[in-house]
Design a protein around this motif. Structure first.
Motif, PDB file in Angstrom:
ATOM      1  N   ALA A   1      50.982 100.023  57.062  1.00  0.00           N
ATOM      2  CA  ALA A   1      50.721  98.594  57.241  1.00  0.00           C
ATOM      3  C   ALA A   1      50.681  97.873  55.896  1.00  0.00           C
ATOM      4  CB  ALA A   1      49.419  98.384  58.007  1.00  0.00           C
ATOM      5  N   GLN A   2      50.057  98.495  54.908  1.00  0.00           N
ATOM      6  CA  GLN A   2      49.980  97.893  53.570  1.00  0.00           C
ATOM      7  C   GLN A   2      51.379  97.701  52.987  1.00  0.00           C
ATOM      8  OE1 GLN A   2      46.997  97.102  51.899  1.00  0.00           O
ATOM      9  NE2 GLN A   2      48.276  96.136  50.328  1.00  0.00           N
ATOM     10  N   ILE A   3      52.227  98.717  53.142  1.00  0.00           N
ATOM     11  CA  ILE A   3      53.589  98.647  52.606  1.00  0.00           C
ATOM     12  C   ILE A   3      54.377  97.523  53.263  1.00  0.00           C
ATOM     13  CG2 ILE A   3      55.803  99.876  52.555  1.00  0.00           C
ATOM     14  CD1 ILE A   3      54.132 102.481  52.231  1.00  0.00           C
ATOM     15  N   LEU A   4      54.305  97.455  54.593  1.00  0.00           N
ATOM     16  CA  LEU A   4      55.137  96.503  55.326  1.00  0.00           C
ATOM     17  C   LEU A   4      54.638  95.072  55.186  1.00  0.00           C
ATOM     18  CD1 LEU A   4      55.638  98.616  58.561  1.00  0.00           C
ATOM     19  CD2 LEU A   4      57.356  98.176  56.790  1.00  0.00           C
ATOM     20  N   SER A   5      53.332  94.916  55.121  1.00  0.00           N
ATOM     21  CA  SER A   5      52.772  93.567  55.145  1.00  0.00           C
ATOM     22  C   SER A   5      53.007  92.802  53.844  1.00  0.00           C
ATOM     23  CB  SER A   5      51.266  93.634  55.419  1.00  0.00           C
ATOM     24  OG  SER A   5      50.605  94.302  54.371  1.00  0.00           O
ATOM     25  N   VAL A   6      53.398  93.496  52.785  1.00  0.00           N
ATOM     26  CA  VAL A   6      53.670  92.815  51.517  1.00  0.00           C
ATOM     27  C   VAL A   6      54.827  91.828  51.665  1.00  0.00           C
ATOM     28  CG1 VAL A   6      54.540  93.199  49.180  1.00  0.00           C
ATOM     29  CG2 VAL A   6      52.683  94.621  50.068  1.00  0.00           C
ATOM     30  N   SER A   7      55.730  92.116  52.578  1.00  0.00           N
ATOM     31  CA  SER A   7      56.884  91.236  52.748  1.00  0.00           C
ATOM     32  C   SER A   7      56.501  89.989  53.533  1.00  0.00           C
ATOM     33  CB  SER A   7      58.008  91.965  53.479  1.00  0.00           C
ATOM     34  OG  SER A   7      59.023  91.048  53.829  1.00  0.00           O
ATOM     35  N   PRO A   8      56.804  88.805  53.020  1.00  0.00           N
ATOM     36  CA  PRO A   8      56.550  87.583  53.782  1.00  0.00           C
ATOM     37  C   PRO A   8      57.461  87.457  54.995  1.00  0.00           C
ATOM     38  CG  PRO A   8      57.744  87.076  51.776  1.00  0.00           C
ATOM     39  CD  PRO A   8      57.374  88.520  51.685  1.00  0.00           C
ATOM     40  N   ALA A   9      58.494  88.297  55.093  1.00  0.00           N
ATOM     41  CA  ALA A   9      59.339  88.294  56.285  1.00  0.00           C
ATOM     42  C   ALA A   9      58.601  88.849  57.492  1.00  0.00           C
ATOM     43  CB  ALA A   9      60.605  89.117  56.028  1.00  0.00           C
ATOM     44  N   VAL A  10      57.576  89.664  57.268  1.00  0.00           N
ATOM     45  CA  VAL A  10      56.852  90.318  58.361  1.00  0.00           C
ATOM     46  C   VAL A  10      55.801  89.361  58.908  1.00  0.00           C
ATOM     47  CG1 VAL A  10      55.279  92.206  58.956  1.00  0.00           C
ATOM     48  CG2 VAL A  10      57.270  92.628  57.489  1.00  0.00           C
ATOM     49  N   THR A  11      55.895  89.099  60.198  1.00  0.00           N
ATOM     50  CA  THR A  11      54.965  88.170  60.841  1.00  0.00           C
ATOM     51  C   THR A  11      53.899  88.885  61.663  1.00  0.00           C
ATOM     52  OG1 THR A  11      56.433  87.947  62.762  1.00  0.00           O
ATOM     53  CG2 THR A  11      56.731  86.372  60.951  1.00  0.00           C
ATOM     54  N   HIS A  12      54.219  90.066  62.177  1.00  0.00           N
ATOM     55  CA  HIS A  12      53.294  90.797  63.030  1.00  0.00           C
ATOM     56  C   HIS A  12      53.431  92.295  62.771  1.00  0.00           C
ATOM     57  CE1 HIS A  12      54.334  87.085  65.214  1.00  0.00           C
ATOM     58  NE2 HIS A  12      53.096  87.111  65.676  1.00  0.00           N
ATOM     59  N   LEU A  13      52.314  92.996  62.821  1.00  0.00           N
ATOM     60  CA  LEU A  13      52.304  94.456  62.837  1.00  0.00           C
ATOM     61  C   LEU A  13      51.470  94.876  64.041  1.00  0.00           C
ATOM     62  CD1 LEU A  13      51.756  95.390  59.069  1.00  0.00           C
ATOM     63  CD2 LEU A  13      53.871  95.589  60.394  1.00  0.00           C
ATOM     64  N   LEU A  14      52.123  95.527  64.989  1.00  0.00           N
ATOM     65  CA  LEU A  14      51.463  95.962  66.212  1.00  0.00           C
ATOM     66  C   LEU A  14      51.605  97.475  66.327  1.00  0.00           C
ATOM     67  CD1 LEU A  14      53.045  93.317  68.637  1.00  0.00           C
ATOM     68  CD2 LEU A  14      50.983  93.054  67.246  1.00  0.00           C
ATOM     69  N   VAL A  15      50.496  98.169  66.507  1.00  0.00           N
ATOM     70  CA  VAL A  15      50.536  99.607  66.767  1.00  0.00           C
ATOM     71  C   VAL A  15      50.683  99.798  68.271  1.00  0.00           C
ATOM     72  CG1 VAL A  15      49.249 101.771  66.651  1.00  0.00           C
ATOM     73  CG2 VAL A  15      49.138 100.154  64.750  1.00  0.00           C
ATOM     74  N   ARG A  16      51.604 100.656  68.661  1.00  0.00           N
ATOM     75  CA  ARG A  16      51.765 100.937  70.084  1.00  0.00           C
ATOM     76  C   ARG A  16      51.774 102.444  70.303  1.00  0.00           C
ATOM     77  NH1 ARG A  16      57.939 100.127  72.226  1.00  0.00           N
ATOM     78  NH2 ARG A  16      59.062 101.132  70.521  1.00  0.00           N
ATOM     79  N   GLY A  17      52.062 102.865  71.542  1.00  0.00           N
ATOM     80  CA  GLY A  17      52.095 104.286  71.844  1.00  0.00           C
ATOM     81  C   GLY A  17      50.701 104.849  72.029  1.00  0.00           C
ATOM     82  N   SER A  18      50.563 106.141  71.785  1.00  0.00           N
ATOM     83  CA  SER A  18      49.302 106.835  72.061  1.00  0.00           C
ATOM     84  C   SER A  18      48.171 106.347  71.173  1.00  0.00           C
ATOM     85  CB  SER A  18      49.488 108.344  71.895  1.00  0.00           C
ATOM     86  OG  SER A  18      49.959 108.660  70.596  1.00  0.00           O
ATOM     87  N   LEU A  19      48.491 105.901  69.954  1.00  0.00           N
ATOM     88  CA  LEU A  19      47.440 105.390  69.081  1.00  0.00           C
ATOM     89  C   LEU A  19      46.840 104.102  69.643  1.00  0.00           C
ATOM     90  CD1 LEU A  19      48.986 106.018  65.561  1.00  0.00           C
ATOM     91  CD2 LEU A  19      46.943 107.098  66.491  1.00  0.00           C
ATOM     92  N   ALA A  20      47.669 103.286  70.291  1.00  0.00           N
ATOM     93  CA  ALA A  20      47.166 102.036  70.868  1.00  0.00           C
ATOM     94  C   ALA A  20      46.448 102.266  72.190  1.00  0.00           C
ATOM     95  CB  ALA A  20      48.320 101.059  71.077  1.00  0.00           C
ATOM     96  N   SER A  21      46.864 103.302  72.930  1.00  0.00           N
ATOM     97  CA  SER A  21      46.268 103.543  74.251  1.00  0.00           C
ATOM     98  C   SER A  21      45.071 104.479  74.209  1.00  0.00           C
ATOM     99  CB  SER A  21      47.333 104.115  75.198  1.00  0.00           C
ATOM    100  OG  SER A  21      47.792 105.378  74.731  1.00  0.00           O
ATOM    101  N   GLY A  22      44.765 105.047  73.020  1.00  0.00           N
ATOM    102  CA  GLY A  22      43.608 105.930  72.906  1.00  0.00           C
ATOM    103  C   GLY A  22      43.864 107.346  73.363  1.00  0.00           C
ATOM    104  N   THR A  23      45.141 107.767  73.424  1.00  0.00           N
ATOM    105  CA  THR A  23      45.471 109.114  73.888  1.00  0.00           C
ATOM    106  C   THR A  23      46.099 109.970  72.789  1.00  0.00           C
ATOM    107  OG1 THR A  23      47.633 108.348  74.692  1.00  0.00           O
ATOM    108  CG2 THR A  23      45.793 108.308  76.260  1.00  0.00           C
TER     109      THR A  23
END
Length: 302
Positions: A37-59
């Motif tokens: 997240a730190q690496i990607l968020s440095v770019s002003p082109a990035v508007t959203h960072l969403l975690v999905r998959g098992s990490l987001a669902s708690g599995t």
């Protein structure tokens, strides 16, 4: 001159929204989530960072991959996509260029899979790049945990259309031999994971995908203008030369292997495809030899 999508954005606060994710399941991968997240968020082109998959669902378990949806300003999506491999190589230390993910569901964007050495292990990081204009729709379809939200300006219709055209053209573009070699390595990591989890049905499906990638690699190397990109006309097109016959023998060995592989079968498949690549399209290994060796070493140590 540095590209604008990699220029520093406003300084980050400690406000990455990781607390909710951590409280849900305290995944062992959480430090890697923050690192990416730190690496990607440095770019002003990035508007959203969403975690999905098992990490987001708690599995999540210790083998779970880190799976991001990345909202990118529609106007900057092509340039950001083209810069992604360099960004991940320099800042995250990925072993290989990102594999253009052909398995991920179509959400209007582009998926890439990276293999990253982290904390002594080879970790899989899936990045799905989507135009910012599609993030609201994605959130309605997919369970996500927001790590970063920025408020982008509404895209111009022209930028939205250009982003959609870019995605469609990139998805339709034929894979290169180098990309197909990377696909084998990524699928090998996925297969090892399925086998350790006892997911035999999923392993069966991904084993077939690996054989298909072998077929596609042979066709891309020896019959790039073929009108037959399925399993038809292989002998008619490829058995005309000694190299072609040797490659078909490799493919025959692949498709006559057990329906559900063992870890040893996966290793043997990688041995075959690397030998096939050296024989049929050695240029595909240019610059990747050390990375392939490192990837295989991590697989052996897993």
């Amino acid at each position: 001159m540095p590209t604008p999508m990699l220029a520093p954005a406003a300084p980050l606060t400690a406000g990455f929204q990781l607390a909710e994710l951590a409280d849900a399941n305290r995944p062992a991968q959480l430090p890697l989530v923050g690192h990416i997240a730190q690496i990607l968020s440095v770019s002003p082109a990035v508007t959203h960072l969403l975690v999905r998959g098992s990490l987001a669902s708690g599995t999540a378990d210790r083998l779970s991959d880190v799976d991001f949806v990345i909202g990118v300003d529609d106007a900057l999506l092509p340039a950001f996509t083209d810069a992604l491999d360099d960004l991940m190589a320099v800042e995250a230390g990925v072993l290989l260029p990102g594999w253009p993910d052909s398995i991920v569901a179509d959400l209007g964007g582009l998926g890439y899979v990276f293999l990253i050495p982290y904390d002594g292990k080879l970790q899989q990081v899936d990045l799905y790049l989507a135009p910012a204009s599609k993030i609201s729709a994605i959130r309605r379809k997919v369970t996500c945990a927001a790590v970063l939200d920025r408020d982008p300006a509404p895209p111009l219709d022209e930028d939205r259309r250009r982003a959609e055209t870019f995605v469609a053209e990139r998805v339709a573009r034929p894979r290169t031999c180098a990309e197909l070699l990377v696909e084998h390595l990524v699928l090998a990591v996925l297969l090892r994971k399925r086998l350790r989890r006892g997911q035999r049905f999923v392993a069966y499906a991904e084993w077939h995908l690996l054989h298909t990638a072998t077929k596609d690699l042979i066709k891309a190397a020896l019959a790039p203008t073929s009108r037959y990109w399925g399993w038809y006309q292989l002998r008619e097109e490829l058995a005309l030369t000694p190299i072609g016959r040797a490659c078909l023998a490799d493919l025959d060995a692949a498709v006559t292997s057990p329906a559900v592989p063992t870890a040893q079968d996966v290793d043997a498949a990688l041995d075959r495809v690397i030998a096939l690549t050296e024989r049929a399209c050695p240029n595909a290994l240019a610059g990747l030899t050390d990375a392939v060796t490192a990837c295989r070493t991590y697989l052996e140590l897993a």
